[in-house]
Design a protein around this motif. Structure first.
Motif, PDB file in Angstrom:
ATOM      1  N   THR A 399       1.109  -1.222  -0.081  1.00 17.43           N
ATOM      2  CA  THR A 399      -0.032  -0.030   0.087  1.00 17.43           C
ATOM      3  C   THR A 399       0.914   1.152   0.086  1.00 17.43           C
ATOM      4  OG1 THR A 399      -0.219   0.196   2.475  1.00 17.43           O
ATOM      5  CG2 THR A 399      -1.895  -1.324   1.217  1.00 17.43           C
ATOM      6  N   TRP A 400       0.638   2.219  -0.898  1.00 18.78           N
ATOM      7  CA  TRP A 400       0.997   3.488  -0.782  1.00 18.78           C
ATOM      8  C   TRP A 400       0.054   4.465  -0.415  1.00 18.78           C
ATOM      9  CZ3 TRP A 400      -0.302   8.246  -3.193  1.00 18.78           C
ATOM     10  CH2 TRP A 400       0.821   9.163  -2.766  1.00 18.78           C
ATOM     11  N   MET A 409      -4.025   5.040  -1.059  1.00 15.10           N
ATOM     12  CA  MET A 409      -4.308   5.791  -2.368  1.00 15.10           C
ATOM     13  C   MET A 409      -3.903   4.618  -3.488  1.00 15.10           C
ATOM     14  SD  MET A 409      -4.869   9.044  -1.658  1.00 15.10           S
ATOM     15  CE  MET A 409      -4.548   9.851  -2.909  1.00 15.10           C
ATOM     16  N   ILE A 410      -3.050   4.095  -3.615  1.00 14.71           N
ATOM     17  CA  ILE A 410      -2.388   3.016  -4.571  1.00 14.71           C
ATOM     18  C   ILE A 410      -2.337   2.058  -3.888  1.00 14.71           C
ATOM     19  CG2 ILE A 410      -0.918   2.842  -6.520  1.00 14.71           C
ATOM     20  CD1 ILE A 410      -0.222   5.625  -6.743  1.00 14.71           C
ATOM     21  N   SER A 411      -2.887   0.675  -4.334  1.00 18.25           N
ATOM     22  CA  SER A 411      -2.724  -0.590  -3.787  1.00 18.25           C
ATOM     23  C   SER A 411      -3.331  -1.506  -4.544  1.00 18.25           C
ATOM     24  CB  SER A 411      -2.985  -0.513  -2.229  1.00 18.25           C
ATOM     25  OG  SER A 411      -3.322  -1.787  -1.553  1.00 18.25           O
ATOM     26  N   PRO A 412      -2.853  -2.785  -4.543  1.00 18.76           N
ATOM     27  CA  PRO A 412      -3.745  -3.847  -5.122  1.00 18.76           C
ATOM     28  C   PRO A 412      -4.916  -4.044  -4.010  1.00 18.76           C
ATOM     29  CG  PRO A 412      -1.577  -4.410  -4.500  1.00 18.76           C
ATOM     30  CD  PRO A 412      -1.633  -3.211  -3.885  1.00 18.76           C
ATOM     31  N   PRO A 421       5.932  -7.889  -7.231  1.00 10.62           N
ATOM     32  CA  PRO A 421       6.704  -7.391  -6.325  1.00 10.62           C
ATOM     33  C   PRO A 421       7.182  -6.116  -6.301  1.00 10.62           C
ATOM     34  CG  PRO A 421       7.624  -9.730  -6.913  1.00 10.62           C
ATOM     35  CD  PRO A 421       6.243  -9.194  -8.187  1.00 10.62           C
ATOM     36  N   SER A 422       7.093  -5.297  -5.326  1.00 11.70           N
ATOM     37  CA  SER A 422       7.892  -3.932  -5.197  1.00 11.70           C
ATOM     38  C   SER A 422       6.951  -2.944  -5.881  1.00 11.70           C
ATOM     39  CB  SER A 422       9.214  -4.010  -5.562  1.00 11.70           C
ATOM     40  OG  SER A 422       9.874  -4.777  -5.054  1.00 11.70           O
ATOM     41  N   LEU A 423       5.712  -3.418  -6.245  1.00  9.32           N
ATOM     42  CA  LEU A 423       4.930  -2.308  -7.163  1.00  9.32           C
ATOM     43  C   LEU A 423       3.528  -2.129  -6.455  1.00  9.32           C
ATOM     44  CD1 LEU A 423       6.972  -3.311  -9.311  1.00  9.32           C
ATOM     45  CD2 LEU A 423       5.122  -2.513 -10.956  1.00  9.32           C
ATOM     46  N   ALA A 424       3.090  -0.875  -6.031  1.00  9.98           N
ATOM     47  CA  ALA A 424       2.068  -0.517  -5.549  1.00  9.98           C
ATOM     48  C   ALA A 424       0.682  -0.748  -6.479  1.00  9.98           C
ATOM     49  CB  ALA A 424       1.960   0.742  -5.026  1.00  9.98           C
ATOM     50  N   THR A 425       0.926  -0.968  -7.725  1.00  6.46           N
ATOM     51  CA  THR A 425      -0.224  -1.441  -8.882  1.00  6.46           C
ATOM     52  C   THR A 425      -0.892  -0.172  -9.108  1.00  6.46           C
ATOM     53  OG1 THR A 425      -1.708  -2.498  -7.235  1.00  6.46           O
ATOM     54  CG2 THR A 425       0.207  -3.692  -7.996  1.00  6.46           C
TER      55      THR A 425
END
Length: 640
Positions: A399-400, A409-412, A421-425
């Motif tokens: 989660t970001w 705000m930005i999350s799977p 891995p390592s991406l907030a998606t």
């Protein structure tokens, strides 16, 4: 109650709706809450112009957030556990509070605050360990319309005083002490020290936790148990405007003084419930655990408000992940059959270093969702978390978000958004991110990297910085007109997924907590032997980023030289707290400065990162030779 998104197709549909008609989208979600009076207009806003930012959600709507936690949930959940408290010492019994029991405690303590003269709009500072009374105190403030300002109980007396003075708090709530691993922390003594410079404070409410002797001022100090003794639990919630302040939470900035981030009642309520339910895919009867401290925004939004608005069972943990041993997290997951688990990459990396055996041997089959917060999680830790803790079956929501955003705000969405891995998606519905270059030009399409901004309001966003609206504008809205500046750089990959790549300002993300370099430098410079200092971040295998301090001192004897690093760390602890102690201290004779006197922190960062071969143009420096000396000193530092 808020409906959950249940498929990727539904996510894309909801996202498009939220961008095409934000007012209608959030209005429909807000309809699921209890309002004393419905709003006249969903949103009125501007990011530019006179008195900007000016953001008003649910204009003229009337409500109380605690009625949405308690009265709205009471018929169905009176006997359901709301909070499970797991103490620092596993030998001490846990506490389970049902929604009915928590409601009684909140109303009674609210009446106690009113007895002391606390009224709607008054500020109440809370400096407590992770005990159930922390949740009770903040909800009691919300019940009567007082503004809570929670200060993490690891901050020093000086840092606490700064926050109490800025908020002009009328009351401070603390305890005799607190437990953290093997340590007992004298919280009341820290408060006593802080309050010597806090004229606004009329009373200190003291909870008995450790039982240690404390100084007690019979005129100003009141024991929690004496305050509530015999008080009625009959209490009618204060009617609040949607834009009345719910809380102030201080966060470090790129200048020395912490900023009091202001969150208001209606939008924050709607946003935290919506994001909690959707990101974690919470279902009725699940047991959810966020390991954060309520002194940080993660604890506000995802231990207390989001989960309790949803009617969840939320765990509060007083201790640390490695005491009495490195299996403590997994003991608790096993003990309470936790379904959703939310922690920081720092904690995960620390546990990776302890070895797999602490995870093996525990029954973690209850886990359905794993989450991370505070900083991007590196791939090695992500794979350990996914494969060993989650047994390959639990989606990870990376989660970001920020103190200023109020919620994720930005999350799977767990089990819905395909992860990397390592991406907030992808952004949550209602969130409109934009990447810009340093001149503010939008970087369109995928496969780009730039400065992350947000171009439309969302209900959970900050409204101002307390007592200094101009600072809010300057910090977040002046750089790129019409946009909220997050202060983070990001990449958008070929699939449109976002990867957060770190701060663009002079703020270091240490164990998921933002530490302003100016604040640390100010503290270091309090040492009588220090002439000047410069602080930068550098890669740290556990914390993500560590603090590297370059310090100029005067007249150091051999004895001084032997003790100076310990003394500098002690000075920082005194003025900020242990969390801001430099990991590396290098004593230097000079700093790389331009002819106008500006410190070239870019060069210091490169040296701290171990990359002294690529320093860029140093010809503008007043004394280029100082750089070679610092590089040589850094090599010695590394060898120690």
């Amino acid at each position: 109650m808020v409906n959950k998104i249940t498929s990727l197709a539904e996510y894309f549909k909801k996202y498009q709706q939220s961008v095409a008609d934000p007012d209608g989208f959030w209005g429909d979600i807000a309809e699921t809450h209890f309002w004393r009076k419905k709003w006249d207009q969903a949103l009125d806003w501007r990011f530019e112009g006179k008195d900007a930012p000016n953001v008003n959600w649910f204009v003229n709507g009337k409500l109380n957030i605690t009625e949405n936690i308690f009265e709205r949930n009471m018929f169905m959940r009176k006997d359901q556990v709301a909070i499970i408290w797991e103490p620092n010492d596993p030998k001490e019994p846990e506490i389970k509070l049902t929604y009915g029991e928590l409601f009684e405690k909140v109303k009674q303590f609210a009446n106690g605050l009113k007895k002391l003269g606390v009224q709607k709009g008054d500020r109440v500072a809370i400096y407590l360990p992770m005990v159930p009374e922390l949740a009770v105190a903040m909800l009691a403030c919300a019940r009567i319309g007082a503004i809570h300002s929670i200060v993490f109980a690891g901050f020093s007396a000086t840092a606490l005083a700064d926050r109490v003075v800025d908020a002009e708090a009328k009351v401070v709530i603390t305890s005799d002490g607190g437990f953290r691993g093997t340590k007992s922390i004298p919280l009341k003594a820290i408060v006593d020290d802080a309050l010597q410079t806090c004229p606004s404070v009329e009373y200190t409410i003291v909870l008995k936790r450790t039982g240690e002797d404390i100084n007690f001022n019979n005129e100003k100090d009141i024991w929690w148990h004496d305050l509530v003794d015999g008080l009625s639990s009959e209490n009618v919630a204060e009617v609040m405007d949607a834009e009345d302040i719910l809380f102030i939470l201080y966060t470090s900035g790129s200048t020395g003084k912490p900023k009091g981030v202001v969150h208001t009642t209606g939008g924050y309520m709607v946003y935290t419930e919506y994001t909690f339910k959707n990101v974690f895919q919470y279902s009725d009867g699940d047991v959810y655990w966020c390991t954060a401290d309520i002194g940080w925004v993660t604890g506000h939004s995802y231990i207390v408000y989001g989960p309790l608005l949803t009617g969840a069972t939320s765990i509060m943990f007083e201790g640390v992940p490695t005491w009495p041993d490195a299996g403590r997290f997994w003991d608790i997951v096993d003990k309470y059959k936790v379904n959703q688990f939310y922690t920081a990459p720092t904690a995960i990396r620390a546990l990776v270093a302890q070895g797999d055996e602490w995870v093996n041997g525990h029954d973690l089959s209850s886990l359905k969702v794993l989450g991370t917060v505070g900083e991007p999680i590196n791939e090695e830790a992500w794979r350990w978390y996914h494969d060993l803790v989650g047994k390959g079956k639990c989606p990870i929501v990376d989660t970001w978000w920020q103190t200023e955003t109020g919620g994720i705000m930005i999350s799977p969405l767990a089990g819905i958004t395909p992860t990397k891995p390592s991406l907030a998606t992808l952004p949550l519905p209602g969130i409109q991110p934009i990447l810009v270059d340093p001149e503010g030009n939008e970087l369109k399409g995928n496969g780009v990297e730039g400065i992350l901004c947000i171009k439309h309001p969302w209900p959970g966003m900050l409204r101002t910085t307390y007592g200094d609206h101009q600072r809010c504008f300057q910090t977040y809205f002046s750089a790129f007109p019409g946009l909220y500046l997050t202060g983070d750089g990001a990449k958008r990959d070929e699939e449109g997924y976002y990867r957060i790549i770190g701060r663009i300002d002079d703020v270091i993300n240490v164990s998921g907590h933002r530490i302003g370099t100016a604040e640390v430098e100010d503290a270091i410079n309090q040492h009588p032997k220090v002439v000047e200092s410069a602080v930068v971040g550098y890669p740290h295998e556990i914390k993500g980023s560590g603090i590297y301090a370059y310090v100029i001192c005067e007249d150091l004897s051999d004895t001084d030289l032997a003790n100076i690093e310990a003394e500098i760390r002690a000075t920082v602890t005194k003025f900020i707290g242990p969390i801001a102690k430099p990991d590396k201290i290098q004593i230097v004779s000079g700093l790389p400065k331009t002819r106008s006197g500006k410190i070239m922190r870019r060069i210091l960062r490169k040296i701290g990162e171990g990359d002294a071969t690529n320093l860029g143009d140093t010809s503008t420096l007043l004394d280029p030779g100082v750089v070679d000396e610092i590089i040589d000193g850094a090599k010695v530092e590394v060898k120690r």
